[in-house]
Design an enzyme around this catalytic site. Structure first.
Site, PDB file in Angstrom:
ATOM      1  N   ARG A  16       0.825  -1.209   0.000  1.00  0.00           N
ATOM      2  CA  ARG A  16       0.000   0.000   0.000  1.00  0.00           C
ATOM      3  C   ARG A  16       0.863   1.265   0.000  1.00  0.00           C
ATOM      4  O   ARG A  16       0.724   2.142  -0.847  1.00  0.00           O
ATOM      5  CB  ARG A  16      -0.940  -0.019   1.220  1.00  0.00           C
ATOM      6  CG  ARG A  16      -2.104   0.947   1.139  1.00  0.00           C
ATOM      7  CD  ARG A  16      -1.833   2.311   1.738  1.00  0.00           C
ATOM      8  NE  ARG A  16      -1.392   2.240   3.124  1.00  0.00           N
ATOM      9  CZ  ARG A  16      -0.855   3.260   3.756  1.00  0.00           C
ATOM     10  NH1 ARG A  16      -0.661   4.412   3.128  1.00  0.00           N
ATOM     11  NH2 ARG A  16      -0.459   3.135   5.009  1.00  0.00           N
ATOM     12  N   HIS A 217       4.105   3.597  14.074  1.00  0.00           N
ATOM     13  CA  HIS A 217       4.213   3.723  12.619  1.00  0.00           C
ATOM     14  C   HIS A 217       5.342   4.717  12.375  1.00  0.00           C
ATOM     15  O   HIS A 217       5.185   5.914  12.590  1.00  0.00           O
ATOM     16  CB  HIS A 217       2.881   4.230  12.056  1.00  0.00           C
ATOM     17  CG  HIS A 217       2.885   4.458  10.578  1.00  0.00           C
ATOM     18  ND1 HIS A 217       2.519   3.480   9.681  1.00  0.00           N
ATOM     19  CD2 HIS A 217       3.220   5.532   9.839  1.00  0.00           C
ATOM     20  CE1 HIS A 217       2.621   3.960   8.439  1.00  0.00           C
ATOM     21  NE2 HIS A 217       3.050   5.208   8.512  1.00  0.00           N
ATOM     22  N   HIS A 219       8.558   6.449  10.160  1.00  0.00           N
ATOM     23  CA  HIS A 219       9.171   6.723   8.860  1.00  0.00           C
ATOM     24  C   HIS A 219      10.671   6.924   9.052  1.00  0.00           C
ATOM     25  O   HIS A 219      11.127   7.399  10.085  1.00  0.00           O
ATOM     26  CB  HIS A 219       8.518   7.937   8.199  1.00  0.00           C
ATOM     27  CG  HIS A 219       7.216   7.592   7.551  1.00  0.00           C
ATOM     28  ND1 HIS A 219       7.085   7.371   6.212  1.00  0.00           N
ATOM     29  CD2 HIS A 219       5.988   7.374   8.081  1.00  0.00           C
ATOM     30  CE1 HIS A 219       5.834   7.056   5.919  1.00  0.00           C
ATOM     31  NE2 HIS A 219       5.139   7.050   7.046  1.00  0.00           N
ATOM     32  N   CYS A 250      11.690   6.799  -1.761  1.00  0.00           N
ATOM     33  CA  CYS A 250      13.067   6.625  -2.176  1.00  0.00           C
ATOM     34  C   CYS A 250      13.893   7.674  -1.449  1.00  0.00           C
ATOM     35  O   CYS A 250      13.562   8.846  -1.476  1.00  0.00           O
ATOM     36  CB  CYS A 250      13.172   6.812  -3.682  1.00  0.00           C
ATOM     37  SG  CYS A 250      14.879   6.860  -4.231  1.00  0.00           S
ATOM     38  N   ASN A 261       8.932   4.137   5.027  1.00  0.00           N
ATOM     39  CA  ASN A 261       8.620   3.454   6.285  1.00  0.00           C
ATOM     40  C   ASN A 261       9.833   2.679   6.762  1.00  0.00           C
ATOM     41  O   ASN A 261      10.690   2.323   5.963  1.00  0.00           O
ATOM     42  CB  ASN A 261       7.503   2.432   6.028  1.00  0.00           C
ATOM     43  CG  ASN A 261       6.201   2.898   6.583  1.00  0.00           C
ATOM     44  OD1 ASN A 261       5.811   4.015   6.306  1.00  0.00           O
ATOM     45  ND2 ASN A 261       5.547   2.068   7.361  1.00  0.00           N
TER      46      ASN A 261
END
Lengths: 321, 321
Positions: A16, A217, A219, A250, A261
């Site tokens: 996703r 979650h 990054h 990227c 992530n």
């Protein structure tokens, strides 16, 4: 010394997160192939598509086809993401997805305005209707999520006390509708977290909510993804979102706000090496990471896919010894 | 909660680690340009070249020219690396380098054999002569270094007790020659460390050597570079080697054993955001990282150079508020 969990639960978000950000059109069959391969790794939760406006996110225009095309493995939860009622109904319509209701509040007024053109007050006012929508379709409401819980590119630092307040508000709104949130997700949406901030925010949220599980979650936009995950593990956090090969951004492109992530196989290796179970076959996952890289056609940031699995190295050494 | 240091000392190894591994020939003037730019960032120690066999490491054939070409900034220590007496004498001959004697022992018999074609016994026997060589040239002996202190691709896991033993042996050999090692460096040469292993090994070495400072040399081959650095910080470690932009290896190449030191600007950002001083101007360092990437002509793995400096974002937000 610390409070490392014995096992963790990973929600794989690579398909996703990744395919919605890629600029080149990715054939639906390749998306399906990656999801099917990920299904064989031991992952129990794979978020495979988002049901969003195909005009705004062309890479997700084939969401229904992806869902229809996969070969579901029993025991694996396949989920989708949606941002409004229309998206939710599309997900429901697909029939094959594991449906989970999620409440989301933004910790940044500026980011909320920018993303959803809403004020925090309007956001709060919309929650009871959302809960009733889920209830009307028998979709259990399990998770409350705080976006930008550690800071925001458009607003700066976020006070942990405000995150605690938002979590309390979410739980109260849910309780008013007879629901009980079991998991609180904290999103480092724009990569403002440090390991120390993770500890501070997780500690504050848990202090006020000792009865819920916390999910992170993270990054990797500023390289601290795994360091932040480790800080979470030290605090006993046992639920993580992650993306195979670091799909979703990227590091050499300029979408700094949304990039990358934390990489699933890198997180899995770190956990296994520290004696934390994931239920995942790391070698199979590394093959999926290589497949993801082939599919997008450019290098992806995960390290273990080239650095190698230590457990595999150990076995090889035992064999030759 | 932990023992974070108030400030850390970073030894920049990018020019040395980086340019020796690049396959394309890098003009000497570009190497000099990067060292000069790094000299303006607040870094106090920059390792700029290695004096090794130019047939084996062609990228370092111009070591003397690089040393002669830089514009030294007062207060910055420029150092070189050598592996034998010949290399040491070349470094000494250059006159412009800050000379530091270092003892090195390998924690892996297999890696020692492979790299230096020596047994641990031969390695030990060679140390007194090395010390006398340094003493004969008035070079202070400051550091003892353990290579592969956390594990080895050719031998597997390393017992922390063995690392403690090696450190004790090194200090005893030094003391026998009237020297006192002030810093013990622990090298995660092949990226076998995890944050927990860092804590275990640092804790064991410090337990037996409460009077020395510990330094960490971390490779990011398996993505845990910053997580391991954070674990070191939690243990109060205040000395780190690092490489601007993550020079020293490309994550997409196959030299998995040697790839990628922890990235200097990523480490600096993490430290600054946690209130740990580095004495470094992060924005200037990020410019050096971009320069390094231009020089090598391919993407380098550091994240902050694209992810951005949070302090700069904060300032911009204050200005527009």
């Amino acid at each position: 010394m610390n409070d490392l969990p014995k096992e963790i639960h990973i929600k794989e978000e690579g398909p996703r997160e990744g395919f919605q950000i890629e600029s080149a059109a990715i054939p639906t069959s390749h998306k399906i192939g990656l999801v099917n391969a990920l299904s064989q790794t031991g992952l129990k939760h794979i978020q495979i598509v988002s049901f969003v406006n195909p005009k705004r996110v062309p890479g997700m225009a084939d969401a229904e086809a992806v869902v229809a095309g996969i070969t579901p493995v029993p025991g694996v939860h396949y989920t989708g993401l949606w941002l409004n009622q229309q998206g939710f109904l599309r997900a429901l319509e697909s029939k094959r997805l594991h449906m989970e209701g999620k409440l989301t509040l933004y910790a940044s007024r500026a980011f909320l305005k920018r993303n959803q053109n809403r004020t925090p007050e309007e956001q709060l006012a919309a929650q009871p209707d959302l809960i009733r929508l889920y209830q009307a379709h028998d979709v259990p409401i399990t998770t409350g999520f705080v976006t930008a819980a550690f800071g925001c590119n458009f607003e700066g630092d976020v006070d942990p006390a405000y995150v605690v307040e938002l979590v309390g508000t979410m739980r109260r709104i849910a309780a008013d509708q007879g629901e009980d949130l079991k998991i609180i997700g904290l999103g480092d949406t724009m990569a403002w977290a440090t390991p120390e901030k993770i500890k501070r925010v997780v500690g504050a949220v848990r202090g006020a909510n000792p009865d819920v599980a916390i999910s992170l979650h993270l990054h990797d936009t500023r390289g601290m993804g795994l360091a932040n995950a480790y800080a979470g593990l030290e605090m006993g956090v046992a639920h993580f979102d992650a993306a195979v090969a670091g799909l979703g951004g990227c590091p050499f492109a300029k979408h700094a706000g949304a990039a990358g992530n934390v990489c699933t196989e890198d997180l899995v290796l770190m956990c296994h090496e520290m004696g934390i179970e994931t239920g995942i076959d790391l070698d199979a996952l590394i093959e999926c990471a290589a497949m993801a890289e082939q599919i997008v056609g450019h290098p992806l940031p995960g390290k273990v896919k080239t650095g190698g699995n230590l457990a595999a190295l150990r076995s090889a050494l035992r064999t030759t010894a």
